[in-house]
Every structure is written in C-alpha cells, then in structure tokens.
Design an enzyme around this catalytic site. Structure first.
Site, PDB file in Angstrom:
ATOM      1  N   HIS A 139      -2.224  -5.404   1.435  1.00 34.42           N
ATOM      2  CA  HIS A 139      -3.498  -6.084   1.201  1.00 34.42           C
ATOM      3  C   HIS A 139      -3.194  -7.527   0.840  1.00 34.42           C
ATOM      4  CE1 HIS A 139      -7.423  -7.166  -0.475  1.00 34.42           C
ATOM      5  NE2 HIS A 139      -6.720  -7.781  -1.419  1.00 34.42           N
ATOM      6  N   TYR A 194     -12.314  -2.232  -3.776  1.00 30.83           N
ATOM      7  CA  TYR A 194     -12.809  -2.363  -2.406  1.00 30.83           C
ATOM      8  C   TYR A 194     -14.341  -2.243  -2.337  1.00 30.83           C
ATOM      9  CZ  TYR A 194      -8.222  -2.449  -0.122  1.00 30.83           C
ATOM     10  OH  TYR A 194      -6.971  -2.810   0.330  1.00 30.83           O
ATOM     11  N   GLU A 248      -9.318 -11.093  -7.754  1.00 34.82           N
ATOM     12  CA  GLU A 248      -8.424  -9.950  -7.559  1.00 34.82           C
ATOM     13  C   GLU A 248      -7.200 -10.029  -8.474  1.00 34.82           C
ATOM     14  OE1 GLU A 248      -9.690  -9.138  -2.875  1.00 34.82           O
ATOM     15  OE2 GLU A 248      -7.621  -9.677  -3.342  1.00 34.82           O
ATOM     16  N   ARG A 265      -1.914 -14.334   4.417  1.00 34.70           N
ATOM     17  CA  ARG A 265      -2.663 -13.713   5.522  1.00 34.70           C
ATOM     18  C   ARG A 265      -1.898 -13.869   6.836  1.00 34.70           C
ATOM     19  NH1 ARG A 265      -6.882 -10.275   4.268  1.00 34.70           N
ATOM     20  NH2 ARG A 265      -7.178 -10.406   6.503  1.00 34.70           N
ATOM     21  N   ASN A 288      -2.100   0.105   6.808  1.00 36.42           N
ATOM     22  CA  ASN A 288      -1.535  -1.129   7.342  1.00 36.42           C
ATOM     23  C   ASN A 288      -0.665  -1.880   6.329  1.00 36.42           C
ATOM     24  OD1 ASN A 288      -3.601  -2.029   5.780  1.00 36.42           O
ATOM     25  ND2 ASN A 288      -4.761  -3.017   7.411  1.00 36.42           N
ATOM     26  N   LYS A 300       0.818  -1.219   0.000  1.00 40.70           N
ATOM     27  CA  LYS A 300       0.000   0.000   0.000  1.00 40.70           C
ATOM     28  C   LYS A 300       0.858   1.280   0.000  1.00 40.70           C
ATOM     29  CE  LYS A 300      -3.964  -2.166   2.331  1.00 40.70           C
ATOM     30  NZ  LYS A 300      -4.957  -2.025   3.430  1.00 40.70           N
ATOM     31  N   ARG A 330       2.425  -6.469   9.363  1.00 37.12           N
ATOM     32  CA  ARG A 330       1.678  -5.362   9.956  1.00 37.12           C
ATOM     33  C   ARG A 330       2.201  -4.999  11.340  1.00 37.12           C
ATOM     34  NH1 ARG A 330      -4.204  -7.179   7.503  1.00 37.12           N
ATOM     35  NH2 ARG A 330      -4.234  -5.739   5.738  1.00 37.12           N
TER      36      ARG A 330
END
Ligand code: IDP
Ligand code: MG
Length: 140
Positions: free
Chosen positions: A117, A51, A128, A87, A114, A11, A104
């Site tokens: 993604h 999003y 995605e 994740r 954060n 990000k 994170r």
C-alpha cells in the site's frame, strides 16, 4: 521538490512469502528512506477504518479479509517527492498493468494481493501516518 513523508504497508501476501527485504530494497534503491517501521497484525476494525474510503466498493470485504490474513509491516518513507516516488516504485494497482521493475510487477500475486500500500496524496499521507505512528516513533 520538497522532502515529504508517506505511509507504506507491506501487505500479508508479501510477509507470507518472506519478501519484505526485497520490497524494501526497491524502496531504498529509489531513494526513499525508512524512518519508522513496525510489524503488526491488523484487526478487522483497524483494516476497515484504514480502508473506509473504499467502503462502497465491491472488493471492500475481501480487501479487509486479505489485509487481516497475516502480519503487515507499516512504515514511513521519507524523501524528495516521497508520495509520488513511492507510487512510482509500487507500480499500478493491477500487476498486469504495472511497469517493469516495479514492486507490483515483480512481486504482486493479483490485483487484490498486490504486496504494498502507498498513500496517494500528501494529505492522505499525513492522515495515514498518524493512523499508525506517534511523532516520537518517526526518526528521520
Ligand atoms: P492502490 O492500492 O493502488 O492505491 P486502490 O484503488 O486505492 O489502489 O485500492 C486499494 C486496494 O484495494 C488495492 O491495493 C487492492 O489491494 C484492492 N483492490 C483495488 N481494486 C480492486 C479490485 O478491482 N478487485 C480486488 N481488489 C482491489
Ligand atoms: Mg489507494
């Protein structure tokens, strides 16, 4: 566990701080392979569409604003159980709750900024990945 692909985005808060390499080192150390990668600036329309699932959430507008505030790096990660593995390396959405050693925990500025993604299911990963990459751009 099968070899999977998942979408990762570094990000704007992270590109701004020049830590894309540090983030990708954690992904690679976890056994994920970057099989496609592009740096780009999301338009408001693109970020809003990406999003769209969060459209009704109170943070949606700010999220779109922060995702368009600077360049992002979009990438496809490949590996055994890649969706969950990514994740796990990312850590919890709120860095205050993220486990030690996660991206994170180590790098995120806030629950919004954060740093990364990651797709949250195999089905969303496929969608995605398609949002950003042609098949020919993914080289495993
Ligand atoms: P995830 O990125 O861990 O999957 P989601 O719930 O899908 O978390 O939320 C998408 C993104 O929206 C988060 O990564 C974060 O940038 C932002 N976000 C989520 N919850 C909040 C919040 O309560 N306040 C501000 N931003 C949030
Ligand atoms: Mg999510």
């Amino acid at each position: 566990m099968a070899v999977e692909r998942t979408l990762s985005i570094i990000k704007p808060d992270a590109t701004r701080r020049n830590i894309t390499g540090k983030i990708n080192a954690k992904l690679e150390e976890a056994g994920l392979r970057i099989v496609a990668q592009r740096r780009l600036r999301l338009s408001k329309t693109q970020a809003g569409a990406f999003y769209a699932v969060h459209k009704k959430r109170p943070f949606y507008k700010d999220l779109v604003k922060s995702m368009t505030s600077g360049p992002v790096v979009v990438q496809v990660l490949e590996g055994e159980g890649a969706v969950q593995k990514n994740r796990d390396v990312m850590g919890a959405t709120n860095p205050a709750n993220a486990a030690p050693g996660t991206i994170r925990k180590d790098f995120a500025e806030s629950i919004e900024a954060n740093s990364v993604h990651g797709s949250d299911s195999a089905e969303n990963a496929a969608q995605e990945i398609k949002f950003f990459f042609k098949k020919s751009e993914i080289v495993g």
